[in-house]
Design an enzyme around this catalytic site. Structure first.
Site, PDB file in Angstrom:
ATOM      1  N   GLU A 199       0.826  -1.208   0.000  1.00 23.89           N
ATOM      2  CA  GLU A 199       0.000   0.000   0.000  1.00 23.89           C
ATOM      3  C   GLU A 199       0.859   1.257   0.000  1.00 23.89           C
ATOM      4  OE1 GLU A 199      -3.206   0.476   2.738  1.00 23.89           O
ATOM      5  OE2 GLU A 199      -3.508  -1.680   2.935  1.00 23.89           O
ATOM      6  N   CYS A 229      -4.264  -4.870   2.082  1.00 19.57           N
ATOM      7  CA  CYS A 229      -3.344  -5.713   2.859  1.00 19.57           C
ATOM      8  C   CYS A 229      -3.140  -7.114   2.295  1.00 19.57           C
ATOM      9  CB  CYS A 229      -3.828  -5.810   4.305  1.00 19.57           C
ATOM     10  SG  CYS A 229      -3.814  -4.226   5.176  1.00 19.57           S
ATOM     11  N   HIS A 262      -4.658 -12.803   8.497  1.00 19.04           N
ATOM     12  CA  HIS A 262      -4.280 -11.391   8.457  1.00 19.04           C
ATOM     13  C   HIS A 262      -4.474 -10.799   9.845  1.00 19.04           C
ATOM     14  CE1 HIS A 262      -3.654  -7.311   7.356  1.00 19.04           C
ATOM     15  NE2 HIS A 262      -4.911  -6.960   7.633  1.00 19.04           N
TER      16      HIS A 262
END
Length: 347
Positions: free
Chosen positions: A80, A112, A234
């Site tokens: 990002e 992400c 995540h």
């Protein structure tokens, strides 16, 4: 034809800032954030570190674990926070590790999960025969506006994985994805910091996608959580992956080896990949790893991975993930703000 990981590496900057230090500046209750997010501190890049340098360090650690840079035919970097809007991070990595010019390279973006998208693309390129091996990287110097809840977790770090048909340290048995158009978190072109939907990032964003992709994987493979030795999800904080794991039926013992966020924060595109790297550092031949990433916008990629006998040959050839995490130098908020570019020092 089996595809898998033939080498891997991670990198985490040495600087840290504690939750208490951030809370003190904004008049917040540190315990509320520490307990609510399950995060104690986060990594901070040095003043001369960015996504490119982090990606290079992670890639060099992968090379140290036995990958031949001259055989790499594709490099993909998911992030990002690419340092350039027009100038690929992937070509910087290629030059730094000595990859050949006869190759393809690209930068990826999907919040992400850009790093795991790079892994999937690498699998396709290698399976097609367009490249003998491919290097997939997820790295970020994550952004969070001053005073925003994200500032307590937005961290820096990354991991790199070499994908090939041979010499596996871990075989990727299967991968699948779940994707939808969900505006839970975004940053427009030119904006310094992202915006988010607060609690909307939870159930409609993270949990819908992580749980859906994970259940899809278990159904496709005909497996159950107890069939896996490790689980990595995540980790935007410590709370979300813990809840996801327990909801699916995994135990905390399966989750904890790869749960790095409580001690280093959320590395965005690097988050699930750094967790996987931490697990590979300690995994034994025959053990099985379950991985699910998440990227806002939104989507999740799941992987079913089995460790091979070769893992023990490479684990000690480069710094281990938790060694990086434990090697910490602490900053006060003023120094942190300078490191993160929140204070303009240009004259």
């Amino acid at each position: 034809m089996k595809l898998g990981i033939s080498a891997y590496g991670a990198y985490v900057p040495q600087y840290r800032i504690k939750v208490e230090e951030i809370a003190k500046v904004w008049g917040d209750d540190a315990d509320d954030y520490r307990n609510g997010l399950m995060v104690s501190e986060k990594s901070v890049p040095d003043v001369d570190e960015d996504t490119a340098t982090i990606a290079v360090e992670a890639a060099r650690n992968a090379i140290a674990r036995g990958a031949d840079p001259k055989k790499i035919g594709a490099i993909y970097v998911g992030s990002e926070s690419h340092p350039y809007a027009v100038k690929p991070t992937a070509t910087i990595v290629a030059a730094a590790i000595g990859a050949p010019n006869r190759m393809t390279a690209a930068d990826f973006e999907f919040a992400c999960k850009a790093g795991t998208a790079a892994i999937q693309t690498s699998m396709g390129v290698v399976a097609s025969g367009l490249a003998e091996t491919a290097l997939a990287i997820g790295a970020d110097t994550s952004q969070g506006a001053p005073g925003d809840a994200l500032e307590y977790t937005a961290a820096a770090g990354g991991a790199a994985f070499v994908i090939s048909k041979n010499d596996h340290i871990a075989v990727i048995n299967h991968t699948c994805s779940f994707t939808s158009d969900t505006p839970d978190f975004w940053r427009r072109e030119g904006a310094d910091y992202p915006r988010h939907g607060g609690r909307f990032t939870g159930d409609p964003g993270y949990f819908k996608h992580v749980l859906s992709a994970s259940r899809m994987m278990l159904e496709c493979q005909g497996t159950k959580p107890s069939d896996y030795n490790y689980a990595v999800f995540h980790q935007p904080n410590g709370k979300f992956p813990t809840r996801a794991a327990l909801t699916l039926g995994f135990k905390k013992e399966q989750l904890s080896p790869g749960l790095t966020c409580p001690m280093m924060g959320n590395t965005y595109s690097g988050a699930s990949m750094v967790g996987l790297s931490a697990v590979l550092d300690i995994a034994k031949p025959g053990e099985r790893i379950f991985v699910t990433s998440f990227g806002s916008g939104a989507g999740s990629d799941s992987f079913d991975i089995t460790v091979t006998d070769r893992i023990t040959e490479v684990q000690d050839l480069a710094p281990k993930t938790w060694d990086y995490i434990k090697k910490a130098k602490y900053l006060d908020y003023a120094s942190y703000a300078r490191h993160k570019g929140k204070i303009n020092t240009d004259n």
